[in-house]
Design an enzyme around this catalytic site. Structure first.
Site, PDB file in Angstrom:
ATOM      1  CG  ASP A 195      -0.016   0.160   2.075  1.00  0.00           C
ATOM      2  OD1 ASP A 195       0.884  -0.725   2.631  1.00  0.00           O
ATOM      3  OD2 ASP A 195      -0.625   0.333   3.615  1.00  0.00           O
ATOM      4  CG  ASP A 254       3.578   1.885  11.251  1.00  0.00           C
ATOM      5  OD1 ASP A 254       3.227   2.403  10.920  1.00  0.00           O
ATOM      6  OD2 ASP A 254       3.760   2.697  13.165  1.00  0.00           O
ATOM      7  CD  GLU A 255      -0.378   0.288   6.323  1.00  0.00           C
ATOM      8  OE1 GLU A 255      -0.592   1.384   7.017  1.00  0.00           O
ATOM      9  OE2 GLU A 255      -1.802   0.086   6.248  1.00  0.00           O
ATOM     10  CD  GLU A 300      -3.200   6.167   2.588  1.00  0.00           C
ATOM     11  OE1 GLU A 300      -2.255   7.400   3.438  1.00  0.00           O
ATOM     12  OE2 GLU A 300      -3.523   5.128   3.530  1.00  0.00           O
ATOM     13  CG  HIS A 340      -1.538   4.608  -0.933  1.00  0.00           C
ATOM     14  ND1 HIS A 340      -0.429   4.192   0.869  1.00  0.00           N
ATOM     15  CD2 HIS A 340      -2.360   3.767  -0.185  1.00  0.00           C
ATOM     16  CE1 HIS A 340      -1.136   4.036   1.636  1.00  0.00           C
ATOM     17  NE2 HIS A 340      -1.902   3.077   1.063  1.00  0.00           N
TER      18      HIS A 340
HETATM   19  C1  RAM Z   1      -4.689   1.029   4.807  1.00  0.00           C
HETATM   20  C2  RAM Z   1      -4.030   0.964   3.763  1.00  0.00           C
HETATM   21  C3  RAM Z   1      -4.177   0.268   2.838  1.00  0.00           C
HETATM   22  C4  RAM Z   1      -5.621   0.177   2.685  1.00  0.00           C
HETATM   23  C5  RAM Z   1      -5.767  -0.221   3.875  1.00  0.00           C
HETATM   24  C6  RAM Z   1      -7.779  -0.848   4.258  1.00  0.00           C
HETATM   25  O1  RAM Z   1      -4.101   0.905   6.127  1.00  0.00           O
HETATM   26  O2  RAM Z   1      -2.955   2.259   3.525  1.00  0.00           O
HETATM   27  O3  RAM Z   1      -4.196   0.953   1.579  1.00  0.00           O
HETATM   28  O4  RAM Z   1      -5.893  -0.770   1.777  1.00  0.00           O
HETATM   29  O5  RAM Z   1      -5.908   0.860   4.750  1.00  0.00           O
END
Ligand code: RAM
Length: 904
Positions: free
Chosen positions: A485, A490-491, A763, A784
């Site tokens: 994503d 931290d993902e 994002e 994103h």
């Molecule tokens: C966020 C992510 C991602 C998304 C989810 C639902 O944490 O960045 O883009 O798919 O949520």
């Protein structure tokens, strides 16, 4: 015949012969095996060959092919020692043709050639000899896993070394290598290969990839030193949101097997076993989220060279009992270093921070040159953007430290870069730099999966071109072994929803065949027992985190997309069980053919004004959405079952689909065709997935258009509606509205971030607000790719390149000039060769240049050409058919280059 006559006869024959072969001009190009050029380490027992035809003749189709395979390239060329000759196959298939010879043996290099004939009666010569090399099968692995003594509790990276003796001159040597964690291999003082983040990220408990490296010119007769450094990586380092460590295991370890073939024909296998020594060195810690600490005073200088003495401090490595896990050849392209950026400026922020700007939000790491005293410590932090005041902004990284620390050794100029971490950044903040920091001391290197760029898209509009560039950089930044994503906080997880939303655009931009082949296998491996699909793949969120509509459907949408883009039927075979299991899960969740239960993200991050007193938030009922994706997945399963000849399934799911649609209409649609969620996403999904009765579709499209207009030609869609918004508008004759959305420069729109200086896709539609303040720190990634899904529409409507048969065997070129564009050019490297669609409007005329690759056919739609005098390659054209709505002329053309001109 007298001698003279006889001579001239031969002369004439000779001339005729050479003229003929000169005029033939049919040859084979782009030869690959399993999507790769001369790959090593293939473990498919039935590898597939692809090639394209190269010819200067128009309307060329392949009429037959012939393949031959041998284990000696020179002999093969001479037609000798062939282990498999396919014979002549009368077919136009030139993509993903199955190997059909005797069983392939591990570690053997096979050479192959192909020759083809075309429909004009031309024959190609045998192609150049290419090869592939088989990898190791499970039973071939006799090496032992090696790890440190005792529990692996230190953060520092262990450096392992061992010497091996090679007794005879080498013909060919291959190292097969994998690890728990990440590894870097060295031999005789040099790094092996140019892969980073190997062995890549898979569902480690179910599948572990090994890599193959050609050591033929690296290993020498005599003494050789091998070195392996290990890092935590995804395996053991921090992963997920809650400081989770050791998710897959707590012991870093590696496994290596070297197979050597000597010039005398004998073979030897060198295995990892006892006898490895290890020591800790300069990498004090290295973590994907947090960064690396590198103390060059502790560097083990020359540790992987033969003359190094592993004396004091070196400990004995030990054999490690590894859980049984299938070891698999690597099907995805390795992560490699790509573009390099020089710092465009080094400056002081208002807060006094020393910051460098690389001009591009990218993913990878910096190189920094420095000289200073031993113990000097340089700290480098990473950020995507500066805040409103121009200060370094890292709050959106959440808890990810994303910081590298380099400690100098005092021995003159040093160049630092990290090893087992990566960062998403445009800016770096440098602290503790000894002396004056010049921009020339700084470089940023992008690292991503080594995918070829297959598509290009350029128009007359600068902002739109920037948008395309941003989409591409969003892809590069988030295709680092898995589709993530985001690359900075931290993902950095393989979110399924984002991946399915972006897939089609991704496949226009780059060759993602191998990349998604691997990821889909992980998806199937991590799928829950009840068929539910985890939100992220590989799944590190634990049990029960899955089954969300539009996310889990990655399990059907991506395999089908792969079949379409690459003509890959095997992907469908291999994913079918997974696709069907997901369908089964939805069926089990639904009642009376309606799915109205469970957790869903819905149209994630849709438009929501602050203090929404007017009720303008674009909220779409989550279960309405679930019903549309349920139907869509069912449709894709039906399509797949048809391709695979599963008649019963076709019947069962076709009957179900009809019920899902009527249930949708009963529950979510009024008798006049209004949806209970009158949002753009509501209408877009209902229309795109054919949920409405035919007779009510046009009115629904009108409602969609008036909704768009009611927001002043702004989109309001989130992750699920955005990819299809312009597709639906165009399908129902509203390309003009799609263009208005595309050229919208104010929030929410695709160009708003571009105007705000974005160099990647954000994002959120309003990651940075007009007044320079930020959206929520906690969820504000500036890299994103999901909203970049508009890229597909740019390729398939502006340039107008679409497929009409899998793999672009048949295609449609239907450019739709509009908006303020005066020109556009799209190119796409398809499995058959390059497609080009270029148009420009000049002096009241439109000029179109189109290329159609050999062995394909295209249907051309000349925009608004009905009743126009059209010239094709300078000659007046007789229309074959015209399209009433778009006033296009429709033509059918074979391969070749075409030039059209007419008044516009
Ligand atoms: C966020 C992510 C991602 C998304 C989810 C639902 O944490 O960045 O883009 O798919 O949520």
């Amino acid at each position: 015949m007298n001698l003279l006559l006889k001579h001239s006869f031969f002369f004439v024959v000779l001339v005729l012969f050479s003229v003929k072969s000169f005029a033939q001009k049919l040859s084979v190009k782009n030869q690959t095996v399993e999507y790769q050029y001369n790959p090593i380490g293939i473990d498919s027992s039935l590898p597939r060959f692809s090639w394209a035809l190269s010819t200067s003749l128009k309307n060329t189709l392949q009429s037959s092919y012939e393949l031959r395979v041998g284990t000696d390239s020179v002999k093969l060329k001479g037609g000798k020692e062939i282990i498999w000759a396919s014979g002549i196959h009368q077919t136009d298939q030139s993509v993903l043709v199955n190997y059909g010879g005797p069983e392939l043996q591990s570690d053997i290099r096979y050479f192959w050639q192909v020759r083809v004939r075309d429909n004009h009666g031309n024959a190609s010569a045998w192609s150049p000899v290419n090869f592939w090399q088989m990898g190791l099968k499970a039973a071939d692995w006799t090496s032992e896993w090696i790890t440190v003594a005792g529990k692996d509790t230190l953060k520092a990276s262990p450096y392992f070394r061992r010497e091996i003796q090679i007794s005879k001159p080498i013909r060919r040597a291959t190292a097969y290598l994998t690890a728990n964690g990440l590894y870097e291999a060295h031999i005789n003082g040099s790094r092996v290969g140019d892969h980073y983040f190997a062995p890549g990220w898979t569902s480690y408990k179910n599948r572990l990839q090994y890599q193959a490296y050609d050591l033929s010119t690296v290993l020498k007769k005599g003494n050789n030193a091998i070195g392996i450094v290990l890092g935590d990586g995804w395996y053991k380092g921090r992963i997920g949101f809650d400081y989770q460590h050791n998710y897959y295991g707590d012991q870093r370890a590696f496994l290596m097997q070297i197979v050597v073939e000597y010039t005398d024909g004998s073979k030897e296998t060198l295995k990892t076993d006892n006898g490895w020594k290890y020591q800790y060195g300069a990498i004090l810690s290295s973590d994907i989220y947090d960064g690396e600490v590198y103390d060059s005073r502790k560097a083990l200088k020359g540790w992987s060279a033969t003359d190094y003495k592993a004396g004091q401090g070196w400990m004995d490595g030990r054999v490690f009992k590894h859980d049984a896990v299938p070891l698999l050849g690597t099907v995805s392209p390795p992560v490699k270093k790509h573009e390099q950026f020089k710092a465009i400026r080094v400056f002081k922020t208002p807060k006094g921070e020393t910051v460098a700007d690389f001009g591009q939000n990218l993913v990878g790491w910096e190189q920094i040159k420095a000289s200073g005293a031993a113990g000097n410590k340089i700290t480098v932090s990473h950020a995507e953007v500066l805040d409103k005041e121009g200060n370094f902004y890292t709050k959106n990284l959440r808890s990810a430290k994303s910081q590298n620390t380099y400690i100098l050794n005092g021995e003159g100029e040093q160049v630092f870069e990290p090893h087992f971490t990566y960062h998403g950044f445009r800016y770096i903040k440098i602290e503790g730099y000894p002396g004056v920091l010049e921009p020339s001391a700084l470089t940023a290197t992008a690292l991503y999966s080594d995918m070829k760029q297959n598509g290009t898209f350029v128009t007359s509009d600068t902002l739109l071109n920037k948008l395309q560039r941003n989409i591409l950089w969003g892809q590069k930044g988030n295709f680092l072994d898995v589709p993530t994503d985001c690359p900075q906080r931290d993902e950095r997880l393989g979110w399924t929803g984002d991946a399915q939303a972006f897939f089609s655009t991704a496949a226009y931009n780059m060759d993602v065949a191998g990349f998604f082949t691997k990821w889909l296998k992980d998806l199937a491996a991590d799928q829950y027992g009840d068929g539910s699909v985890p939100h992220v793949i590989p799944n590190v969120l634990g049990n029960g985190q899955g089954g969300a509509t539009g996310w889990a459907d990655a399990s059907t949408i991506i395999p089908w997309g792969m079949y379409e883009s690459y003509g890959d039927r095997r992907i469908l075979e291999e994913q079918y069980a997974s696709m069907k299991a997901w369908e089964g899960y939805m069926i089990a969740q639904s009642k009376n053919d309606l799915w109205t239960t469970g957790f869903h993200f819905g149209d994630w991050l849709f438009y929501r004004p602050n203090d929404d007193t007017e009720g303008r938030s674009a909220v779409t009922d989550k279960y309405l959405i679930a019903q549309t994706f349920f139907a869509h997945s069912t449709q894709l399963l039906i399509n797949t079952a048809k391709v695979l000849g599963k008649k019963e399934d076709v019947e069962v799911y076709t009957a179900l689909l009809a019920k899902l649609k009527s249930a949708f209409q009963r529950e979510y649609m009024t008798s006049t065709g209004r949806l209970v969620s009158g949002t753009q996403t509501g209408y877009v999904l209902a229309l795109h997935f054919d949920m409405l009765p035919e007779a009510l579709r046009a009115q629904a499209a009108e409602r969609l258009v008036s909704n768009v207009e009611s927001y002043g030609n702004h989109l309001t869609t989130g992750f699920l509606g955005t990819p299809y918004l312009c597709q639906v508008l165009s399908r129902f004759g509203y390309t003009d509205v799609a263009y208005k959305l595309l050229f919208q420069e104010s929030y929410p729109s695709w160009l708003y971030p571009v105007k705000m200086g974005a160099t990647t896709i954000w994002e959120r539609w309003d990651g940075i607000k007009e007044d320079g303040t930020f959206q929520n720190d906690g969820m504000n990634s500036f890299n994103h790719y999901a909203y970049g899904a508009i890229g597909e529409w740019m390729y398939n409507h502006i340039a107008g390149i679409k497929l009409s048969a899998p793999g672009y065997k048949q295609l449609i070129i239907a450019p739709e000039p509009g908006g303020k564009l005066t020109s556009a050019r799209g190119t796409l490297m398809t499995p058959y060769g390059l497609v080009k669609s270029e148009w420009k409007i000049e002096n009241g005329k439109i000029i179109l240049d189109i290329s159609i690759p050999a062995n394909t056919r295209a249907s051309l739609l000349l925009p608004k050409a009905a009743q126009k005098e059209v010239k094709e390659n300078g000659v007046n054209l007789k229309a074959e058919a015209s399209n009433a709505i778009r006033k296009d002329i429709q033509l059918s053309r074979g391969s070749g280059e075409y030039h059209f001109e007419y008044g516009f």
